[in-house]
Structure formats: C-alpha cells, structure tokens
Design a protein around this motif. Structure first.
Motif, PDB file in Angstrom:
ATOM      1  N   PHE A  48       0.829  -1.207   0.000  1.00 22.03           N
ATOM      2  CA  PHE A  48       0.000   0.000   0.000  1.00 22.03           C
ATOM      3  C   PHE A  48       0.863   1.257   0.000  1.00 22.03           C
ATOM      4  N   GLN A  49       1.859   1.296   0.865  1.00 21.44           N
ATOM      5  CA  GLN A  49       2.697   2.491   0.941  1.00 21.44           C
ATOM      6  C   GLN A  49       3.482   2.713  -0.352  1.00 21.44           C
ATOM      7  N   ALA A  50       3.848   1.634  -1.022  1.00 17.98           N
ATOM      8  CA  ALA A  50       4.521   1.777  -2.317  1.00 17.98           C
ATOM      9  C   ALA A  50       3.577   2.413  -3.341  1.00 17.98           C
ATOM     10  N   VAL A  75      -4.157   3.298  -6.054  1.00 19.30           N
ATOM     11  CA  VAL A  75      -3.970   3.480  -4.612  1.00 19.30           C
ATOM     12  C   VAL A  75      -5.041   2.711  -3.829  1.00 19.30           C
ATOM     13  N   ALA A  76      -6.260   2.679  -4.332  1.00 17.26           N
ATOM     14  CA  ALA A  76      -7.371   2.035  -3.613  1.00 17.26           C
ATOM     15  C   ALA A  76      -7.248   0.516  -3.590  1.00 17.26           C
ATOM     16  N   GLU A  77      -6.770  -0.073  -4.659  1.00 14.99           N
ATOM     17  CA  GLU A  77      -6.693  -1.547  -4.722  1.00 14.99           C
ATOM     18  C   GLU A  77      -5.808  -2.133  -3.621  1.00 14.99           C
ATOM     19  N   PRO A  78      -4.605  -1.632  -3.391  1.00 15.40           N
ATOM     20  CA  PRO A  78      -3.795  -2.180  -2.302  1.00 15.40           C
ATOM     21  C   PRO A  78      -4.400  -1.912  -0.918  1.00 15.40           C
ATOM     22  N   ALA A  79      -5.232  -0.871  -0.801  1.00 13.35           N
ATOM     23  CA  ALA A  79      -5.911  -0.617   0.475  1.00 13.35           C
ATOM     24  C   ALA A  79      -6.893  -1.740   0.775  1.00 13.35           C
ATOM     25  N   ARG A  80      -7.520  -2.280  -0.246  1.00 23.02           N
ATOM     26  CA  ARG A  80      -8.434  -3.422  -0.049  1.00 23.02           C
ATOM     27  C   ARG A  80      -7.654  -4.658   0.417  1.00 23.02           C
ATOM     28  N   GLY A  81      -6.477  -4.853  -0.163  1.00 20.26           N
ATOM     29  CA  GLY A  81      -5.623  -5.960   0.281  1.00 20.26           C
ATOM     30  C   GLY A  81      -5.148  -5.765   1.705  1.00 20.26           C
ATOM     31  N   LEU A  82      -4.896  -4.527   2.074  1.00 15.32           N
ATOM     32  CA  LEU A  82      -4.490  -4.213   3.441  1.00 15.32           C
ATOM     33  C   LEU A  82      -5.621  -4.534   4.412  1.00 15.32           C
ATOM     34  N   ARG A  83      -6.852  -4.179   4.054  1.00 14.89           N
ATOM     35  CA  ARG A  83      -7.997  -4.517   4.908  1.00 14.89           C
ATOM     36  C   ARG A  83      -8.108  -6.037   5.086  1.00 14.89           C
ATOM     37  N   GLU A  84      -7.944  -6.765   4.016  1.00 19.95           N
ATOM     38  CA  GLU A  84      -8.023  -8.227   4.073  1.00 19.95           C
ATOM     39  C   GLU A  84      -6.952  -8.781   5.017  1.00 19.95           C
ATOM     40  N   ALA A  85      -5.752  -8.248   4.934  1.00 23.62           N
ATOM     41  CA  ALA A  85      -4.668  -8.689   5.818  1.00 23.62           C
ATOM     42  C   ALA A  85      -4.977  -8.338   7.268  1.00 23.62           C
ATOM     43  N   MET A  86      -5.519  -7.146   7.502  1.00 20.23           N
ATOM     44  CA  MET A  86      -5.888  -6.747   8.857  1.00 20.23           C
ATOM     45  C   MET A  86      -6.988  -7.649   9.411  1.00 20.23           C
ATOM     46  N   ASN A  87      -7.950  -7.981   8.577  1.00 22.08           N
ATOM     47  CA  ASN A  87      -9.030  -8.874   9.006  1.00 22.08           C
ATOM     48  C   ASN A  87      -8.498 -10.255   9.400  1.00 22.08           C
ATOM     49  N   ILE A 104      -9.858   3.480   5.269  1.00 25.43           N
ATOM     50  CA  ILE A 104     -10.114   2.625   4.103  1.00 25.43           C
ATOM     51  C   ILE A 104     -11.574   2.753   3.680  1.00 25.43           C
ATOM     52  N   ASP A 105     -12.489   2.793   4.658  1.00 25.64           N
ATOM     53  CA  ASP A 105     -13.914   2.991   4.338  1.00 25.64           C
ATOM     54  C   ASP A 105     -14.124   4.291   3.568  1.00 25.64           C
ATOM     55  N   LYS A 106     -13.461   5.344   4.008  1.00 30.83           N
ATOM     56  CA  LYS A 106     -13.602   6.642   3.339  1.00 30.83           C
ATOM     57  C   LYS A 106     -13.061   6.566   1.912  1.00 30.83           C
ATOM     58  N   MET A 107     -11.941   5.857   1.738  1.00 30.34           N
ATOM     59  CA  MET A 107     -11.401   5.670   0.387  1.00 30.34           C
ATOM     60  C   MET A 107     -12.405   4.923  -0.489  1.00 30.34           C
ATOM     61  N   GLU A 108     -12.978   3.855   0.051  1.00 29.13           N
ATOM     62  CA  GLU A 108     -13.933   3.061  -0.728  1.00 29.13           C
ATOM     63  C   GLU A 108     -15.196   3.857  -1.049  1.00 29.13           C
ATOM     64  N   VAL A 124     -10.416   9.677  -1.543  1.00 30.15           N
ATOM     65  CA  VAL A 124      -9.544   8.567  -1.932  1.00 30.15           C
ATOM     66  C   VAL A 124      -8.082   8.899  -1.642  1.00 30.15           C
ATOM     67  N   LEU A 125      -7.597   9.965  -2.227  1.00 27.61           N
ATOM     68  CA  LEU A 125      -6.167  10.256  -2.139  1.00 27.61           C
ATOM     69  C   LEU A 125      -5.778  10.891  -0.807  1.00 27.61           C
ATOM     70  N   GLY A 126      -6.619  11.760  -0.277  1.00 21.38           N
ATOM     71  CA  GLY A 126      -6.331  12.349   1.025  1.00 21.38           C
ATOM     72  C   GLY A 126      -6.341  11.294   2.128  1.00 21.38           C
ATOM     73  N   SER A 127      -7.342  10.405   2.075  1.00 20.19           N
ATOM     74  CA  SER A 127      -7.416   9.325   3.067  1.00 20.19           C
ATOM     75  C   SER A 127      -6.259   8.350   2.900  1.00 20.19           C
ATOM     76  N   ALA A 128      -5.818   8.149   1.680  1.00 20.04           N
ATOM     77  CA  ALA A 128      -4.674   7.260   1.438  1.00 20.04           C
ATOM     78  C   ALA A 128      -3.424   7.811   2.124  1.00 20.04           C
ATOM     79  N   HIS A 129      -3.223   9.100   2.018  1.00 18.96           N
ATOM     80  CA  HIS A 129      -2.056   9.713   2.670  1.00 18.96           C
ATOM     81  C   HIS A 129      -2.176   9.656   4.200  1.00 18.96           C
ATOM     82  N   LYS A 130      -3.379   9.884   4.710  1.00 23.25           N
ATOM     83  CA  LYS A 130      -3.592   9.776   6.160  1.00 23.25           C
ATOM     84  C   LYS A 130      -3.359   8.339   6.631  1.00 23.25           C
ATOM     85  N   LEU A 131      -3.803   7.371   5.820  1.00 22.15           N
ATOM     86  CA  LEU A 131      -3.600   5.964   6.174  1.00 22.15           C
ATOM     87  C   LEU A 131      -2.116   5.616   6.150  1.00 22.15           C
TER      88      LEU A 131
END
Length: 141
Positions: A48-50, A75-87, A104-108, A124-131
């Motif tokens: 995600f950070q990459a 940017v959003a696609e790796p955030a979904r993978g991050l959520r899956e890993a967190m779950n 991630i919810d805000k991005m989605e 999407v992009l602002g929340s990505a940077h905050k995440l």
C-alpha cells in the motif's frame, strides 16, 4: 431365479458406480486450487505504501476531471488488500485497526462515487495519505 440374479447384478453395478464416484470426487478435491494465502499486514502495508509513494512520485492528478481515475484505482486496490490482511490478523484484532478501517472505508466511499471527480479525490487520495501516515505511526511485524 433370474430375478435374483438381475437384482444382484444391478446391486454390483450400483456399488461400483458409487465407489468410482467417491474416488472421482476425492481426486477432484485433491486437484482443487487452494485458497490464496492472505499476505501479512506488514507485506500489505509495504504494498500500500509503495502505491502511495508511486502516486506522490507522479505528477499528481491533472486539473481535468476524469484523468486521475487510474491513479485513484492504483492506490485504492492495495488498500483493499491491506484490509483483508488486517481482518486475518487474529493476533492484533480489529480494535487496533479501527482508525485504519475508517480511512479505508472513506477511500472506498470515494471510489463508489465512480469515475474521478473533484469531490472524490480528497476521500480517496487524502485518506490514502492519512492511512500511510497512520501505518508509519503504528508499525506491524
């Protein structure tokens, strides 16, 4: 007499068919693809950070509406993978990840608006940077 022989033959065929079907099912189960392994939170974080860094290294989003959608998706696609890993992280649990889930919810939600508009870029992009910042402040193993 003939009736008993016919019944016996039919019974033998039924047993053979059932046996071969069971063997066939077992063989099919052996060949079924395994579920893909969920990456660790650390690996998903890195991915995600990459993606966020790749966005930052680009020219950003152009002024024209609709020309940033590909970058937003990247940017959003790796955030979904991050959520899956967190779950899947039973060790840490959802309470720890609550702030990350909210971002991630805000991005989605921003992605659900559809193609790039000026109103969904901050979501999407602002929340990505905050995440990405939150992940830096809350490293995982």
């Amino acid at each position: 007499m003939w009736g008993k022989t016919a019944v016996g033959a039919l019974l033998a065929v039924a047993v053979m068919t059932a046996t071969s079907a069971c063997g066939g099912e077992a063989e099919a189960q052996k060949k079924a693809p395994a579920k893909p392994k969920v990456p660790s939170v650390a690996a998903a974080t890195k991915t995600f950070q990459a993606a966020v860094e790749n966005f930052d290294a680009s020219d950003g989003c152009p002024e024209a509406v609709g020309e940033c959608w590909g970058k937003m998706k990247a940017v959003a696609e790796p955030a979904r993978g991050l959520r899956e890993a967190m779950n899947a992280d039973k060790r840490t649990g959802p309470d720890f990840y609550s702030p990350a889930y909210a971002l991630i919810d805000k991005m989605e939600d921003g992605m659900d608006i559809g193609e790039d508009t000026f109103i969904n870029r901050p979501d999407v992009l602002g929340s990505a940077h905050k995440l990405a910042d939150w992940l830096d402040e809350h490293p995982t193993q």
